[in-house]
Design a protein around this motif. Structure first.
Motif, PDB file in Angstrom:
ATOM      1  N   ALA A  89       1.291  -0.791   0.362  1.00 15.88           N
ATOM      2  CA  ALA A  89      -0.250   0.140  -0.078  1.00 15.88           C
ATOM      3  C   ALA A  89       1.112   1.390  -0.364  1.00 15.88           C
ATOM      4  CB  ALA A  89      -0.918  -0.077   0.926  1.00 15.88           C
ATOM      5  N   LEU A  90       1.558   1.631   0.022  1.00 18.48           N
ATOM      6  CA  LEU A  90       3.069   2.534   0.843  1.00 18.48           C
ATOM      7  C   LEU A  90       3.640   2.672  -0.839  1.00 18.48           C
ATOM      8  CD1 LEU A  90       4.370   1.003   4.074  1.00 18.48           C
ATOM      9  CD2 LEU A  90       3.614   3.707   3.993  1.00 18.48           C
ATOM     10  N   VAL A  91       3.585   1.825  -1.149  1.00 20.47           N
ATOM     11  CA  VAL A  91       4.499   1.789  -2.801  1.00 20.47           C
ATOM     12  C   VAL A  91       3.505   2.449  -3.887  1.00 20.47           C
ATOM     13  CG1 VAL A  91       5.497   0.421  -5.385  1.00 20.47           C
ATOM     14  CG2 VAL A  91       6.046   0.177  -2.603  1.00 20.47           C
ATOM     15  N   LEU A  92       1.960   1.973  -3.782  1.00 21.93           N
ATOM     16  CA  LEU A  92       0.615   1.890  -4.391  1.00 21.93           C
ATOM     17  C   LEU A  92       0.800   3.749  -4.658  1.00 21.93           C
ATOM     18  CD1 LEU A  92      -1.330  -0.878  -4.776  1.00 21.93           C
ATOM     19  CD2 LEU A  92       0.839  -0.382  -6.147  1.00 21.93           C
ATOM     20  N   ALA A  93       0.345   3.795  -2.711  1.00 18.43           N
ATOM     21  CA  ALA A  93       0.395   5.193  -2.512  1.00 18.43           C
ATOM     22  C   ALA A  93       1.185   6.151  -3.216  1.00 18.43           C
ATOM     23  CB  ALA A  93       0.173   5.068  -1.064  1.00 18.43           C
ATOM     24  N   ARG A  94       2.714   6.072  -3.170  1.00 18.84           N
ATOM     25  CA  ARG A  94       3.250   6.780  -2.581  1.00 18.84           C
ATOM     26  C   ARG A  94       4.384   6.947  -4.238  1.00 18.84           C
ATOM     27  NH1 ARG A  94      -0.064   8.862   0.517  1.00 18.84           N
ATOM     28  NH2 ARG A  94       1.245   9.097   2.256  1.00 18.84           N
ATOM     29  N   SER A  95       3.958   6.278  -4.841  1.00 18.88           N
ATOM     30  CA  SER A  95       5.067   6.144  -6.032  1.00 18.88           C
ATOM     31  C   SER A  95       4.247   7.294  -6.717  1.00 18.88           C
ATOM     32  CB  SER A  95       4.512   4.275  -7.042  1.00 18.88           C
ATOM     33  OG  SER A  95       5.421   3.243  -5.735  1.00 18.88           O
ATOM     34  N   PHE A 161      -8.144  -6.830   0.305  1.00 19.32           N
ATOM     35  CA  PHE A 161      -8.491  -5.398   1.686  1.00 19.32           C
ATOM     36  C   PHE A 161      -7.541  -4.527   2.164  1.00 19.32           C
ATOM     37  CE2 PHE A 161     -11.461  -9.501   0.474  1.00 19.32           C
ATOM     38  CZ  PHE A 161     -12.524  -8.635   0.133  1.00 19.32           C
ATOM     39  N   LEU A 162      -6.704  -5.629   2.752  1.00 17.72           N
ATOM     40  CA  LEU A 162      -5.684  -3.871   3.485  1.00 17.72           C
ATOM     41  C   LEU A 162      -5.406  -3.450   2.842  1.00 17.72           C
ATOM     42  CD1 LEU A 162      -3.978  -5.176   6.074  1.00 17.72           C
ATOM     43  CD2 LEU A 162      -2.889  -3.899   4.356  1.00 17.72           C
ATOM     44  N   VAL A 163      -4.819  -3.718   1.352  1.00 13.61           N
ATOM     45  CA  VAL A 163      -4.052  -3.105   0.381  1.00 13.61           C
ATOM     46  C   VAL A 163      -4.693  -1.721   0.380  1.00 13.61           C
ATOM     47  CG1 VAL A 163      -3.594  -2.798  -2.092  1.00 13.61           C
ATOM     48  CG2 VAL A 163      -2.587  -4.380  -0.140  1.00 13.61           C
ATOM     49  N   VAL A 164      -6.905  -2.648  -0.295  1.00 17.93           N
ATOM     50  CA  VAL A 164      -6.891  -0.615  -0.738  1.00 17.93           C
ATOM     51  C   VAL A 164      -8.160  -0.274   0.811  1.00 17.93           C
ATOM     52  CG1 VAL A 164      -9.656  -0.430  -1.157  1.00 17.93           C
ATOM     53  CG2 VAL A 164      -8.376  -2.199  -2.393  1.00 17.93           C
ATOM     54  N   SER A 165      -8.411  -0.556   1.748  1.00 20.58           N
ATOM     55  CA  SER A 165      -8.613   0.393   3.108  1.00 20.58           C
ATOM     56  C   SER A 165      -6.647   1.491   3.311  1.00 20.58           C
ATOM     57  CB  SER A 165      -8.455  -0.842   4.476  1.00 20.58           C
ATOM     58  OG  SER A 165      -8.532   0.470   5.646  1.00 20.58           O
ATOM     59  N   LEU A 166      -5.794   0.523   3.655  1.00 24.20           N
ATOM     60  CA  LEU A 166      -4.479   1.482   3.528  1.00 24.20           C
ATOM     61  C   LEU A 166      -4.093   2.246   2.158  1.00 24.20           C
ATOM     62  CD1 LEU A 166      -2.485   2.317   6.005  1.00 24.20           C
ATOM     63  CD2 LEU A 166      -1.077   0.173   4.630  1.00 24.20           C
ATOM     64  N   ASP A 167      -4.330   1.981   1.611  1.00 22.99           N
ATOM     65  CA  ASP A 167      -4.273   2.956   0.264  1.00 22.99           C
ATOM     66  C   ASP A 167      -4.823   3.854   0.106  1.00 22.99           C
ATOM     67  OD1 ASP A 167      -2.874   3.314  -2.200  1.00 22.99           O
ATOM     68  OD2 ASP A 167      -4.064   2.628  -3.349  1.00 22.99           O
ATOM     69  N   GLY A 168      -6.164   4.121   0.349  1.00 23.73           N
ATOM     70  CA  GLY A 168      -6.977   4.689   0.305  1.00 23.73           C
ATOM     71  C   GLY A 168      -6.410   5.962   1.769  1.00 23.73           C
ATOM     72  N   ALA A 169      -6.815   5.247   3.218  1.00 24.10           N
ATOM     73  CA  ALA A 169      -6.291   5.832   4.022  1.00 24.10           C
ATOM     74  C   ALA A 169      -4.650   6.624   3.962  1.00 24.10           C
ATOM     75  CB  ALA A 169      -6.269   4.911   4.827  1.00 24.10           C
ATOM     76  N   LEU A 170      -3.677   6.413   2.933  1.00 23.04           N
ATOM     77  CA  LEU A 170      -2.818   6.931   3.049  1.00 23.04           C
ATOM     78  C   LEU A 170      -2.944   8.550   1.751  1.00 23.04           C
ATOM     79  CD1 LEU A 170      -0.484   3.862   2.260  1.00 23.04           C
ATOM     80  CD2 LEU A 170      -0.398   5.887   3.934  1.00 23.04           C
ATOM     81  N   ARG A 171      -3.360   8.167   0.537  1.00 23.78           N
ATOM     82  CA  ARG A 171      -4.297   9.210  -0.398  1.00 23.78           C
ATOM     83  C   ARG A 171      -4.726  10.053   1.051  1.00 23.78           C
ATOM     84  NH1 ARG A 171      -4.275   7.916  -5.249  1.00 23.78           N
ATOM     85  NH2 ARG A 171      -3.336   6.094  -6.311  1.00 23.78           N
ATOM     86  N   THR A 172      -6.127  10.170   1.671  1.00 22.78           N
ATOM     87  CA  THR A 172      -6.980  11.032   2.283  1.00 22.78           C
ATOM     88  C   THR A 172      -5.686  11.846   3.161  1.00 22.78           C
ATOM     89  OG1 THR A 172      -8.502   9.464   2.013  1.00 22.78           O
ATOM     90  CG2 THR A 172      -8.429  11.151   3.733  1.00 22.78           C
ATOM     91  N   ALA A 173      -4.491  10.913   4.225  1.00 22.56           N
ATOM     92  CA  ALA A 173      -3.700  11.742   4.883  1.00 22.56           C
ATOM     93  C   ALA A 173      -2.647  12.906   3.876  1.00 22.56           C
ATOM     94  CB  ALA A 173      -3.153  10.824   5.509  1.00 22.56           C
ATOM     95  N   GLY A 174      -2.431  12.454   2.774  1.00 21.70           N
ATOM     96  CA  GLY A 174      -1.620  13.136   1.936  1.00 21.70           C
ATOM     97  C   GLY A 174      -0.473  13.119   2.755  1.00 21.70           C
ATOM     98  N   ARG A 175       1.169  13.741   2.203  1.00 16.75           N
ATOM     99  CA  ARG A 175       2.318  14.246   2.266  1.00 16.75           C
ATOM    100  C   ARG A 175       2.997  15.401   3.235  1.00 16.75           C
ATOM    101  NH1 ARG A 175       6.203  11.537  -2.185  1.00 16.75           N
ATOM    102  NH2 ARG A 175       6.751  11.297  -0.173  1.00 16.75           N
ATOM    103  N   ARG A 176       1.883  16.120   4.086  1.00 18.61           N
ATOM    104  CA  ARG A 176       2.096  16.943   4.912  1.00 18.61           C
ATOM    105  C   ARG A 176       3.412  17.014   5.294  1.00 18.61           C
ATOM    106  NH1 ARG A 176      -0.107  20.065   8.012  1.00 18.61           N
ATOM    107  NH2 ARG A 176      -2.604  18.868   7.671  1.00 18.61           N
ATOM    108  N   HIS A 177       2.537  15.794   6.273  1.00 16.96           N
ATOM    109  CA  HIS A 177       2.750  15.862   8.400  1.00 16.96           C
ATOM    110  C   HIS A 177       4.670  15.143   7.869  1.00 16.96           C
ATOM    111  CE1 HIS A 177      -0.843  16.268   8.861  1.00 16.96           C
ATOM    112  NE2 HIS A 177      -1.018  16.655   9.730  1.00 16.96           N
TER     113      HIS A 177
END
Length: 275
Positions: A89-95, A161-177
């Protein structure tokens, strides 16, 4: 001019016609039909259940073996989903590379594949004559039709199911922090451990719970890849299927047990109050 409304009241769309969240009233009919389509079969299952025999049906050796095996393998599969799914999920959301869309589609493919197709694919890879199975057999490792095969089948269908859930959370949270922490001198591993994961923890927990539920209810891939041997590969859904032919009351009782677990999972994931 309209009269002032009493505190706590809401204006309706038309006089004498209370609105439901501003929706047209015709929406209620298909919504009620859809709700009935879900609720009526579950109600029928509850009415069909042999409640007086329920304790004895759920404590037979076959039922207990199937339940314990399902809980053990589903728990192991959930751990594998977390260990493998979080990095995915980290790779998918941040690549940012172009091929990430193709990779995401491949990772999520088990969501739309029939489970039996997944079982055949696993058998083609890890079976005795499979792509990797022949090499593993030379080393004395047999995967297919074993408890390990059950775990692999459950992981295969539950991981998305875990990848979809976490990928969505990472995209929503953004990268600002994360960017702020990096500017302050934090290393990537520290940023991941102290910033990213705590920020998306609710999504990670929800994904893990959903993965556990999906693994617990897996049937097609498990039957195709692992078979049905009591105490070794016969999980609770397989026991329900077998009992349906020999003892329908036992099948209903075991089905109720799975429904109860599913209800607990839904409450755990969706029943939290909104922040």
């Amino acid at each position: 001019m309209t009269a002032d409304l009493a505190p706590g009241t809401r204006p309706s769309g038309r006089a004498g016609r209370p609105a439901v969240a501003g929706l047209p009233r015709w929406v209620l009919l298909p919504a009620a039909v859809g709700a009935a389509l879900v609720v009526v079969p579950l109600l029928a299952l509850a009415l069909r259940a042999p409640w007086t025999r329920l304790p004895s049906l759920l404590t037979t050796p076959a039922a207990v073996d199937a339940l314990l095996l399902s809980l053990r393998t589903a728990g192991t599969a959930t751990v594998l989903c977390v260990l493998l799914g979080v990095p995915m999920a980290l790779v998918l959301a941040r690549s940012t590379w172009r091929g990430v869309r193709v990779l995401r589609a491949l990772v999520l493919l088990p969501l739309v594949l029939p489970p039996v197709v997944g079982g055949i694919a696993l058998l083609s890879a890890f079976g005795r004559r499979g792509l990797l199975g022949e090499s593993l057999e030379v080393l004395g490792v047999e995967v297919a039709f074993s408890t390990t095969a059950v775990v692999l089948a459950q992981t295969f269908v539950a991981l998305p199911f875990l990848v979809v859930s976490l990928d969505g959370a990472l995209r929503t949270a953004g990268r600002r922090h994360e960017e702020v922490a990096a500017v302050l001198g934090a290393r990537p591993t520290t940023v991941l451990r102290r910033v990213t994961l705590p920020l998306v923890l609710p999504g990670l927990v929800s994904g893990a719970v959903l993965s556990f539920a999906r693994a617990l209810g897996e049937f097609g891939a498990t039957l195709t890849f692992a078979g049905s041997l009591q105490g070794t590969t016969r999980t609770l859904p397989l026991e329900v299927y077998l009992q349906r032919e020999t003892d329908p009351d036992a099948a209903v009782a075991l089905s109720l047990l799975l429904v109860a677990v599913a209800v607990l999972v839904v409450v755990a994931v969706r029943g939290r109050p909104a922040a």
